[in-house]
Design an enzyme around this catalytic site. Structure first.
Site, PDB file in Angstrom:
ATOM      1  CB  SER A 138      45.539  42.336  35.565  1.00  0.00           C
ATOM      2  OG  SER A 138      45.601  43.498  34.757  1.00  0.00           O
ATOM      3  CE1 TYR A 151      39.934  43.125  36.737  1.00  0.00           C
ATOM      4  CE2 TYR A 151      41.723  44.631  36.197  1.00  0.00           C
ATOM      5  CZ  TYR A 151      41.087  43.414  36.026  1.00  0.00           C
ATOM      6  OH  TYR A 151      41.613  42.486  35.157  1.00  0.00           O
TER       7      TYR A 151
HETATM    8  N1  LIG Z   1      40.904  41.064  28.915  1.00  0.00           N
HETATM    9  C1  LIG Z   1      41.860  41.751  29.507  1.00  0.00           C
HETATM   10  O1  LIG Z   1      42.294  42.806  29.032  1.00  0.00           O
HETATM   11  C2  LIG Z   1      42.465  41.234  30.789  1.00  0.00           C
HETATM   12  C3  LIG Z   1      43.649  41.804  31.235  1.00  0.00           C
HETATM   13  C4  LIG Z   1      44.194  41.367  32.434  1.00  0.00           C
HETATM   14  C5  LIG Z   1      43.573  40.387  33.163  1.00  0.00           C
HETATM   15  N2  LIG Z   1      42.416  39.827  32.698  1.00  0.00           N
HETATM   16  C6  LIG Z   1      41.763  38.806  33.519  1.00  0.00           C
HETATM   17  O2  LIG Z   1      41.440  37.680  32.747  1.00  0.00           O
HETATM   18  C7  LIG Z   1      40.333  37.001  33.344  1.00  0.00           C
HETATM   19  C8  LIG Z   1      39.329  36.665  32.258  1.00  0.00           C
HETATM   20  O3  LIG Z   1      38.806  37.870  31.717  1.00  0.00           O
HETATM   21  P1  LIG Z   1      38.393  38.019  30.187  1.00  0.00           P
HETATM   22  O4  LIG Z   1      39.155  39.140  29.644  1.00  0.00           O
HETATM   23  O5  LIG Z   1      38.437  36.727  29.518  1.00  0.00           O
HETATM   24  O6  LIG Z   1      36.878  38.569  30.347  1.00  0.00           O
HETATM   25  P2  LIG Z   1      35.474  37.884  30.086  1.00  0.00           P
HETATM   26  O7  LIG Z   1      35.362  37.420  28.676  1.00  0.00           O
HETATM   27  O8  LIG Z   1      34.470  38.868  30.581  1.00  0.00           O
HETATM   28  O9  LIG Z   1      35.496  36.595  31.009  1.00  0.00           O
HETATM   29  C9  LIG Z   1      35.257  36.650  32.376  1.00  0.00           C
HETATM   30  C10 LIG Z   1      34.847  35.288  32.846  1.00  0.00           C
HETATM   31  O10 LIG Z   1      34.691  35.322  34.267  1.00  0.00           O
HETATM   32  C11 LIG Z   1      33.486  34.670  34.594  1.00  0.00           C
HETATM   33  N3  LIG Z   1      32.914  35.210  35.812  1.00  0.00           N
HETATM   34  C12 LIG Z   1      32.689  36.511  36.135  1.00  0.00           C
HETATM   35  N4  LIG Z   1      32.081  36.582  37.330  1.00  0.00           N
HETATM   36  C13 LIG Z   1      31.883  35.297  37.752  1.00  0.00           C
HETATM   37  C14 LIG Z   1      31.293  34.706  38.887  1.00  0.00           C
HETATM   38  N5  LIG Z   1      30.719  35.439  39.866  1.00  0.00           N
HETATM   39  N6  LIG Z   1      31.274  33.369  38.972  1.00  0.00           N
HETATM   40  C15 LIG Z   1      31.825  32.612  38.014  1.00  0.00           C
HETATM   41  N7  LIG Z   1      32.408  33.095  36.905  1.00  0.00           N
HETATM   42  C16 LIG Z   1      32.417  34.424  36.782  1.00  0.00           C
HETATM   43  C17 LIG Z   1      32.558  34.852  33.410  1.00  0.00           C
HETATM   44  O11 LIG Z   1      31.669  33.754  33.310  1.00  0.00           O
HETATM   45  P3  LIG Z   1      30.102  33.811  33.648  1.00  0.00           P
HETATM   46  O12 LIG Z   1      29.644  35.202  33.383  1.00  0.00           O
HETATM   47  O13 LIG Z   1      29.488  32.780  32.730  1.00  0.00           O
HETATM   48  O14 LIG Z   1      30.018  33.408  35.067  1.00  0.00           O
HETATM   49  C18 LIG Z   1      33.537  34.823  32.246  1.00  0.00           C
HETATM   50  O15 LIG Z   1      33.708  33.506  31.783  1.00  0.00           O
HETATM   51  C19 LIG Z   1      39.798  37.939  34.432  1.00  0.00           C
HETATM   52  O16 LIG Z   1      40.259  37.528  35.690  1.00  0.00           O
HETATM   53  C20 LIG Z   1      40.423  39.269  34.073  1.00  0.00           C
HETATM   54  O17 LIG Z   1      40.574  40.120  35.185  1.00  0.00           O
HETATM   55  C21 LIG Z   1      41.855  40.218  31.517  1.00  0.00           C
END
Ligand SMILES: NC(=O)c1ccc[n+]([C@@H]2O[C@H](COP(=O)([O-])OP(=O)(O)OC[C@H]3O[C@@H](n4cnc5c(N)ncnc54)[C@H](OP(=O)(O)O)[C@@H]3O)[C@@H](O)[C@H]2O)c1
Length: 253
Positions: A138, A151
């Site tokens: 991130s 985080y």
């Molecule tokens: N969106 C942003 O602004 C942003 C910015 C920087 C970095 N990121 C990073 O991008 C990645 C994806 O995030 P996103 O924005 O796409 O959010 P999201 O839509 O909430 O996706 C998060 C994913 O992680 C999975 N997950 C969470 N806990 C888990 C566990 N214990 N076991 C297995 N899977 C798990 C969830 O799947 P299940 O619930 O089905 O398990 C879901 O598919 C994350 O690492 C986040 O930190 C996002």
């Protein structure tokens, strides 16, 4: 990395960035295996994208990670890309009470999940002629958001660990990349349509365009000011960023 003819395992593929990346690779003719906890969403993704395979996995469970990795490797011996994408982003209070359970879950998911999944696949990746390990960190790895202090710390740790992985794997067939997204409009906090958040499709399009040339970090252009190291001046930069967010809070559901 090449964008076609890979066999790709991606964690956190049930929603947001993970699902969109999985579908973008699937559309380009890669074999994609999507992991996540939510069975209903895995089934929906498989139905909407014939050819995508799915597997249930809780990334916070070390035993499950090893078992699933063995199963996936046995089923897909050509597997050559692992994307550590799963993550959670709870708010916390670094100046107040600690929710210990939440803290442990956060480190288990964001940091140890990435470390354990890498370890479970790495010997297999080394056997492939061309392999790629991608960790999703991130921009908050570089500039902490005080309202999500732990985080931000897990993402700084993922960034650090990724650099070590890149160095120790430098003489193998495995290239190590870090995707460091800015705020992208997903359910990570609350999908809000906030104009400060990058739309998911625009984010994925820019990442897919940058991946072929990437050798270390993959950043969309709007994320670059966060990455530019402010050196000893980082304190002013971090304070300014957090004051801005404090004055214009992120919408939470
Ligand atoms: N969106 C942003 O602004 C942003 C910015 C920087 C970095 N990121 C990073 O991008 C990645 C994806 O995030 P996103 O924005 O796409 O959010 P999201 O839509 O909430 O996706 C998060 C994913 O992680 C999975 N997950 C969470 N806990 C888990 C566990 N214990 N076991 C297995 N899977 C798990 C969830 O799947 P299940 O619930 O089905 O398990 C879901 O598919 C994350 O690492 C986040 O930190 C996002």
């Amino acid at each position: 990395m090449k964008l076609t003819k890979n066999t790709i395992f991606i964690t956190g593929g049930t929603s947001g960035i993970g699902r969109a990346l999985a579908e973008a690779f699937h559309q380009r003719g890669n074999k994609v295996i999507v992991a996540g906890r939510r069975r209903a969403l895995l089934d929906e993704i498989a139905a909407a994208n014939p050819g995508i395979d799915t597997v249930e996995l809780d990334i916070g469970d070390a035993v499950q990670i090893k078992r699933v990795a063995q199963q996936v490797i046995a089923k897909y011996p050509a597997l050559n890309v692992v994307i550590n994408n799963a993550g959670i982003m709870p708010f916390d209070d670094a100046g107040g009470a600690l929710d210990d359970e939440q803290a442990v879950r956060l480190i288990d998911t964001n940091l140890l999940g990435t470390v354990r999944t890498s370890a479970a696949f790495i010997e297999h990746l080394k056997l492939q002629p061309e392999a790629t390990l991608i960790n999703n960190s991130s921009v908050l790895a570089y500039v902490p958001l005080a309202a999500t202090a732990l985080y931000s710390a897990t993402k700084a740790a993922v960034h650090s660990y990724t650099m070590s992985q890149r160095f120790v794997l430098r003489n193998t067939s495995v290239r190590v990349l870090e995707i460091a997204p800015p705020w992208v409009d997903t359910d990570l906090i609350h999908k809000s349509g906030d104009p400060r958040a990058m739309p998911l499709d625009a984010f994925i399009a820019e990442i897919m365009q940058k991946l072929p040339e990437a050798s270390t970090e993959v950043l969309v252009d709007s994320a670059k000011p966060f990455r530019d190291n402010a050196g000893p001046n980082e304190h002013a930069f971090v304070d300014q960023f957090n004051q801005l967010v404090t004055d214009n809070p992120i919408p939470v559901a």
